[in-house]
Scaffold this motif. Structure first.
Motif, PDB file in Angstrom:
ATOM      1  N   GLN A  51       7.060   4.078  19.219  1.00 50.62           N
ATOM      2  CA  GLN A  51       7.351   3.046  18.321  1.00 50.62           C
ATOM      3  C   GLN A  51       7.016   1.892  18.420  1.00 50.62           C
ATOM      4  O   GLN A  51       8.143   1.765  19.940  1.00 50.62           O
ATOM      5  N   LEU A  56       5.135   3.590  13.091  1.00 45.27           N
ATOM      6  CA  LEU A  56       4.332   4.461  13.235  1.00 45.27           C
ATOM      7  C   LEU A  56       3.414   4.597  11.019  1.00 45.27           C
ATOM      8  O   LEU A  56       2.351   5.124  10.807  1.00 45.27           O
ATOM      9  N   TYR A  59       0.984   2.820  10.122  1.00 44.68           N
ATOM     10  CA  TYR A  59      -0.409   2.741  10.424  1.00 44.68           C
ATOM     11  C   TYR A  59      -0.635   4.052   9.922  1.00 44.68           C
ATOM     12  O   TYR A  59      -1.735   3.895   9.591  1.00 44.68           O
ATOM     13  N   MET A  60      -0.284   5.102   9.602  1.00 45.51           N
ATOM     14  CA  MET A  60      -0.210   6.268   8.882  1.00 45.51           C
ATOM     15  C   MET A  60      -0.417   5.822   6.986  1.00 45.51           C
ATOM     16  O   MET A  60      -1.510   6.532   6.576  1.00 45.51           O
ATOM     17  N   TYR A  67      -9.365   3.858   8.610  1.00 47.86           N
ATOM     18  CA  TYR A  67      -9.483   4.269  10.112  1.00 47.86           C
ATOM     19  C   TYR A  67     -10.757   3.639  11.239  1.00 47.86           C
ATOM     20  O   TYR A  67     -11.645   3.752  11.125  1.00 47.86           O
ATOM     21  N   CYS A 144       3.916  12.191   9.522  1.00 46.87           N
ATOM     22  CA  CYS A 144       4.972  11.687   9.799  1.00 46.87           C
ATOM     23  C   CYS A 144       6.361  11.367   9.169  1.00 46.87           C
ATOM     24  O   CYS A 144       6.205  11.707   8.038  1.00 46.87           O
ATOM     25  N   ASP A 206      -5.521   5.454  19.177  1.00 48.09           N
ATOM     26  CA  ASP A 206      -4.528   4.110  18.704  1.00 48.09           C
ATOM     27  C   ASP A 206      -4.360   3.597  17.838  1.00 48.09           C
ATOM     28  O   ASP A 206      -4.234   2.567  17.423  1.00 48.09           O
ATOM     29  N   TYR A 207      -3.311   4.425  17.830  1.00 47.68           N
ATOM     30  CA  TYR A 207      -2.212   4.100  16.955  1.00 47.68           C
ATOM     31  C   TYR A 207      -1.089   2.765  17.704  1.00 47.68           C
ATOM     32  O   TYR A 207      -1.505   1.220  17.409  1.00 47.68           O
ATOM     33  N   GLN A 208      -1.426   2.693  19.224  1.00 48.28           N
ATOM     34  CA  GLN A 208      -0.881   2.587  20.273  1.00 48.28           C
ATOM     35  C   GLN A 208      -1.595   0.451  20.386  1.00 48.28           C
ATOM     36  O   GLN A 208      -0.897  -0.576  19.994  1.00 48.28           O
ATOM     37  N   TRP A 210      -3.509  -0.635  17.555  1.00 50.07           N
ATOM     38  CA  TRP A 210      -3.392  -1.273  16.271  1.00 50.07           C
ATOM     39  C   TRP A 210      -1.379  -1.595  16.405  1.00 50.07           C
ATOM     40  O   TRP A 210      -1.881  -3.194  15.956  1.00 50.07           O
ATOM     41  N   ALA A 211      -0.775  -1.353  16.824  1.00 44.09           N
ATOM     42  CA  ALA A 211       0.473  -1.969  16.475  1.00 44.09           C
ATOM     43  C   ALA A 211       0.643  -2.347  18.157  1.00 44.09           C
ATOM     44  O   ALA A 211       2.045  -3.641  17.282  1.00 44.09           O
TER      45      ALA A 211
END
Length: 225
Positions: A51, A56, A59-60, A67, A144, A206-208, A210-211
């Motif tokens: 994280q 996370l 993001y979810m 998206y 998650c 994509d999460y990385q 966005w974060a």
């Protein structure tokens, strides 16, 4: 994303005025029902995700309208929650089949659920002719652990099931049904074995992005398998 068909013939007593007449043969009763084959495959993939500045679970919980399509060469957005996915070509006996999936995303508290709305087969004329002779179900549950949102490492999980029921084409009717179903199930398993890890890897990237503050939601995939 199984059912069985039970057919029954109603029994009735003949009308007394018709007892001397010979009954006409019923075309419906004499018709041979199409033989169906059923393919089923299921696969579950999990990845450990480190994280970053933003957890996370946030993001979810993004709305589907935010998206990323992840891979612009294989996925296109139809509307806020509907996407068209182009699966890579697959071999089924001597034929090449290119499935095109229309899926809908349903948001959930700890992730989302992707459900198949329709599937179109592209390929040779014989392959395309099967489009009105099969039914398909696919459900992909992505989640998650919302209870572990304070942990430095989170588990991202995708649980997918695919089921296909198809009329066996005349050209395949000489092949034992069991062999057709075994080959079909192996193909579905191969699709999941290749596509799910790739999908999960793209999701983590994509999460990385966005974060880390990238709000462009640009697709990161290249279309390669």
């Amino acid at each position: 994303m199984a059912s069985s068909l039970v057919r029954s013939i109603p029994i009735s007593f003949p009308c007394t005025q018709c007892t001397l007449k010979s009954p006409r043969p019923s075309l419906r009763a004499s018709a041979t029902p199409s033989q169906k084959a059923r393919f089923v495959a299921r696969r579950k993939e999990s990845l450990s995700v480190w994280q970053l500045q933003r957890p996370l679970i946030e993001y979810m919980r993004l709305p589907a309208s935010q998206y990323s399509v992840l891979d612009a060469k294989r996925i296109e957005r139809v509307d806020d929650s509907t996407f068209r996915c182009y699966v890579y070509p697959i071999k089924f006996f001597a034929f090449e089949v290119c499935p095109v999936l229309l899926v809908k995303v349903e948001e959930q508290p700890d992730g989302c659920c992707i459900k198949l709305l329709s599937c179109k087969l592209e390929g040779s004329p014989m392959v395309a002719a099967q489009n009105d002779k099969f039914d398909a179900i696919m459900v992909n549950r992505i989640s998650c652990d919302s209870k572990a949102d304070k942990s430095l490492v989170q588990q991202l999980t995708s649980d997918t099931i695919i089921e296909v029921s198809i009329d066996i084409p005349f050209a395949f009717q000489a092949i034992p049904k069991q062999a057709i179903e075994s080959a079909g199930a192996q193909i579905l398993e191969q699709i999941l074995r290749i596509m799910l890890p790739r999908f999960m890897s793209q999701l983590v990237k994509d999460y990385q992005a966005w974060a880390s503050g990238d709000t462009s939601r640009q697709p990161l995939g290249t279309g390669e398998i």
